[in-house]
Design a protein around this motif. Sequence first.
Motif, PDB file in Angstrom:
ATOM      1  N   GLU B  19       0.837  -1.184   0.000  1.00  0.00           N
ATOM      2  CA  GLU B  19       0.000   0.000   0.000  1.00  0.00           C
ATOM      3  C   GLU B  19       0.880   1.246   0.000  1.00  0.00           C
ATOM      4  OE1 GLU B  19      -1.047   0.024   4.664  1.00  0.00           O
ATOM      5  OE2 GLU B  19      -0.952  -1.872   3.589  1.00  0.00           O
ATOM      6  N   PRO B  20       0.629   2.138  -0.932  1.00  0.00           N
ATOM      7  CA  PRO B  20       1.412   3.369  -0.965  1.00  0.00           C
ATOM      8  C   PRO B  20       1.004   4.245   0.211  1.00  0.00           C
ATOM      9  CG  PRO B  20      -0.043   3.124  -2.899  1.00  0.00           C
ATOM     10  CD  PRO B  20      -0.466   2.130  -1.882  1.00  0.00           C
ATOM     11  N   ARG B  21       1.990   4.568   1.018  1.00  0.00           N
ATOM     12  CA  ARG B  21       1.689   5.404   2.178  1.00  0.00           C
ATOM     13  C   ARG B  21       1.391   6.813   1.718  1.00  0.00           C
ATOM     14  NH1 ARG B  21       0.063   4.314   6.884  1.00  0.00           N
ATOM     15  NH2 ARG B  21       1.446   5.740   7.971  1.00  0.00           N
ATOM     16  N   LEU B  22       0.329   7.356   2.299  1.00  0.00           N
ATOM     17  CA  LEU B  22      -0.051   8.718   1.979  1.00  0.00           C
ATOM     18  C   LEU B  22       0.530   9.640   3.045  1.00  0.00           C
ATOM     19  CD1 LEU B  22      -1.436   8.936  -0.530  1.00  0.00           C
ATOM     20  CD2 LEU B  22      -3.626   9.012   0.604  1.00  0.00           C
ATOM     21  N   LEU B  23       1.089  10.748   2.586  1.00  0.00           N
ATOM     22  CA  LEU B  23       1.708  11.675   3.518  1.00  0.00           C
ATOM     23  C   LEU B  23       0.705  12.121   4.576  1.00  0.00           C
ATOM     24  CD1 LEU B  23       4.163  12.946   4.364  1.00  0.00           C
ATOM     25  CD2 LEU B  23       4.046  14.566   2.489  1.00  0.00           C
ATOM     26  N   ALA B  24      -0.504  12.414   4.133  1.00  0.00           N
ATOM     27  CA  ALA B  24      -1.526  12.876   5.063  1.00  0.00           C
ATOM     28  C   ALA B  24      -1.793  11.830   6.143  1.00  0.00           C
ATOM     29  CB  ALA B  24      -2.813  13.195   4.310  1.00  0.00           C
ATOM     30  N   GLU B  25      -1.750  10.566   5.754  1.00  0.00           N
ATOM     31  CA  GLU B  25      -1.999   9.505   6.740  1.00  0.00           C
ATOM     32  C   GLU B  25      -0.876   9.431   7.759  1.00  0.00           C
ATOM     33  OE1 GLU B  25      -3.227   5.559   5.516  1.00  0.00           O
ATOM     34  OE2 GLU B  25      -4.008   6.457   3.666  1.00  0.00           O
ATOM     35  N   GLU B  26       0.335   9.567   7.258  1.00  0.00           N
ATOM     36  CA  GLU B  26       1.464   9.558   8.176  1.00  0.00           C
ATOM     37  C   GLU B  26       1.330  10.694   9.177  1.00  0.00           C
ATOM     38  OE1 GLU B  26       4.859   8.023   7.685  1.00  0.00           O
ATOM     39  OE2 GLU B  26       4.812   7.394   5.579  1.00  0.00           O
ATOM     40  N   VAL B  27       0.951  11.840   8.675  1.00  0.00           N
ATOM     41  CA  VAL B  27       0.781  12.994   9.556  1.00  0.00           C
ATOM     42  C   VAL B  27      -0.296  12.709  10.584  1.00  0.00           C
ATOM     43  CG1 VAL B  27       0.150  15.421   9.666  1.00  0.00           C
ATOM     44  CG2 VAL B  27       1.601  14.603   7.817  1.00  0.00           C
ATOM     45  N   VAL B  28      -1.394  12.076  10.155  1.00  0.00           N
ATOM     46  CA  VAL B  28      -2.450  11.725  11.107  1.00  0.00           C
ATOM     47  C   VAL B  28      -1.876  10.895  12.250  1.00  0.00           C
ATOM     48  CG1 VAL B  28      -4.474  10.255  11.450  1.00  0.00           C
ATOM     49  CG2 VAL B  28      -4.408  11.847   9.541  1.00  0.00           C
ATOM     50  N   GLU B  29      -1.148   9.853  11.894  1.00  0.00           N
ATOM     51  CA  GLU B  29      -0.639   8.961  12.939  1.00  0.00           C
ATOM     52  C   GLU B  29       0.376   9.651  13.835  1.00  0.00           C
ATOM     53  OE1 GLU B  29       0.634   5.205  11.478  1.00  0.00           O
ATOM     54  OE2 GLU B  29      -1.171   4.929  10.273  1.00  0.00           O
ATOM     55  N   ARG B  30       1.232  10.437  13.192  1.00  0.00           N
ATOM     56  CA  ARG B  30       2.247  11.132  13.991  1.00  0.00           C
ATOM     57  C   ARG B  30       1.585  12.127  14.936  1.00  0.00           C
ATOM     58  NH1 ARG B  30       6.111  11.723  16.351  1.00  0.00           N
ATOM     59  NH2 ARG B  30       7.895  13.124  16.184  1.00  0.00           N
ATOM     60  N   LEU B  31       0.641  12.875  14.433  1.00  0.00           N
ATOM     61  CA  LEU B  31      -0.057  13.856  15.263  1.00  0.00           C
ATOM     62  C   LEU B  31      -0.824  13.150  16.382  1.00  0.00           C
ATOM     63  CD1 LEU B  31      -1.640  16.700  13.104  1.00  0.00           C
ATOM     64  CD2 LEU B  31       0.076  16.859  14.908  1.00  0.00           C
ATOM     65  N   ARG B  32      -1.484  12.065  16.028  1.00  0.00           N
ATOM     66  CA  ARG B  32      -2.268  11.344  17.023  1.00  0.00           C
ATOM     67  C   ARG B  32      -1.372  10.878  18.159  1.00  0.00           C
ATOM     68  NH1 ARG B  32      -6.400   7.776  14.542  1.00  0.00           N
ATOM     69  NH2 ARG B  32      -4.633   6.909  13.453  1.00  0.00           N
ATOM     70  N   ASP B  33      -0.211  10.326  17.794  1.00  0.00           N
ATOM     71  CA  ASP B  33       0.715   9.887  18.836  1.00  0.00           C
ATOM     72  C   ASP B  33       1.148  11.062  19.706  1.00  0.00           C
ATOM     73  OD1 ASP B  33       0.516   7.334  18.001  1.00  0.00           O
ATOM     74  OD2 ASP B  33       2.421   7.270  16.927  1.00  0.00           O
TER      75      ASP B  33
END
Lengths: 233, 233
Positions: B19-33
């Motif tokens: 699955e191609p990682r989406l930058l926005a998704e990475e940001v979601v996870e990083r922010l959530r953490d």
Amino acid sequence: MDQHTENHAADSDDAPAAEPRLLAEEVVERLRDLIIQGELAPGVKLNERVLCERLRTSRTPVREAIKFLASEGLVELLPNRGAIVTPITAATVREMFVLLGALEALAGELACVNASDAEIAEIRALHYQMLAHHARGELSPYFRCNQQIHLQLIECAGNATLANTYRALNGHVRRARYMANLSQERWDHAVEEHQKILDALSRREGAVLAALLRSHLSNKMQVVLEALGEQMA
Amino acid sequence: MDQHTENHAADSDDAPAAEPRLLAEEVVERLRDLIIQGELAPGVKLNERVLCERLRTSRTPVREAIKFLASEGLVELLPNRGAIVTPITAATVREMFVLLGALEALAGELACVNASDAEIAEIRALHYQMLAHHARGELSPYFRCNQQIHLQLIECAGNATLANTYRALNGHVRRARYMANLSQERWDHAVEEHQKILDALSRREGAVLAALLRSHLSNKMQVVLEALGEQMA
DNA sequence: GGAGGGTATTATGCATACAAAATGTCTTAC
DNA sequence: GTAAGACATTTTGTATGCATAATACCCTCC
């Protein structure tokens, strides 16, 4: 912009600082309605350009709205391939109704403790209104009343987090319910159940109410699942 | 972009279509953490420019991530004034624990019906691992184990919708739990409760398990509320 | 010295431009 | 006739630009 003036008229009521509406939020609500009412059917692709034209805005608010609804579960993100309206399967419908049953049961218990007499009276009023629609065979207004009763019940549980969770889930199943065509028999039965529910709430019998709600939801599930073309116990 | 190569190395493992990682998704996870671990404290303003620098990206993915997290409830949108990390109040913590209690109770009942013996064995393994951490007084690993047990329990209820709802809510309360400092007495008591929970699950006594979980959650709530500086029944 | 107002700065909201991925089409080879 | 590959088109993902609302600062006036 044209609506701005009427908004102001409403604002001057008593709210101290009128909230400026965000375009992205409007798009969220509009999209959500389109999805819940089935105008955007489960599984269909959300083409950004098309949505932009339809909602008269640029891609940015649309994309932000899609992300918001993805978190809500109404749309699914396909990386590099956009987004689709979350498909409805019998499995997810079953899951949601089980969950909704637990949430309403909890709400019922809490409502028996926390609801004011006025709030219960309001539910009773809605109930009689619903009976009227049932008597006249007015299905759509009946559904609206029904929804309001359940929402009001959740509301007077006095737990905002519960209410939010419920609303999100309820939106999902409402998509499915648009397909459901109620038989007269089932309809009558649902009304009977509602009568018992109202009685239990009036007597503030939490445990009884919880059980009634769980069973009521379970029956609703049957109706929806059969409409989906699949029945199971 | 520099990370692209390492990602590819991980991709070639076994996944058929990576699955191609989406930058926005990475940001979601990083922010959530960042939010859950309290690095972004409740109430603080989310400055887009600052977040962009911190996460090495442009405003678009950050804004989309904020919208996503807003739907999840971890951040609050203030129209024309950006967003803040959702503040924690005693009231919302209480609401969430009541709800979590109902969700775990439901999960417990379902798990007693649906869980495989292997899944229960896995929970037992985690349980003993947790006991080890408790014996050694290792608080942080204990918490991790504890979390895993609860997540595993939810998981083996076999209701993905329930699991998702639980995870979202759990993230919220975990923010608060980072403040909680467990007394040895309460800690011991929690471990005892976990023993009973495991026993009930092993015997697949749904109703008992549900009651235990509800009570367990209620006790957790007390701890968190006291840490928040306010206690009530 | 404090309060109020006006301006400057900053941050947000929305639109658009650019790049890359995906999709569709056409051609060509077998 | 079909399948594979290359090209064109479309669509998404990200970055940036511009306008406006909010904030901060400073100056003036009382």
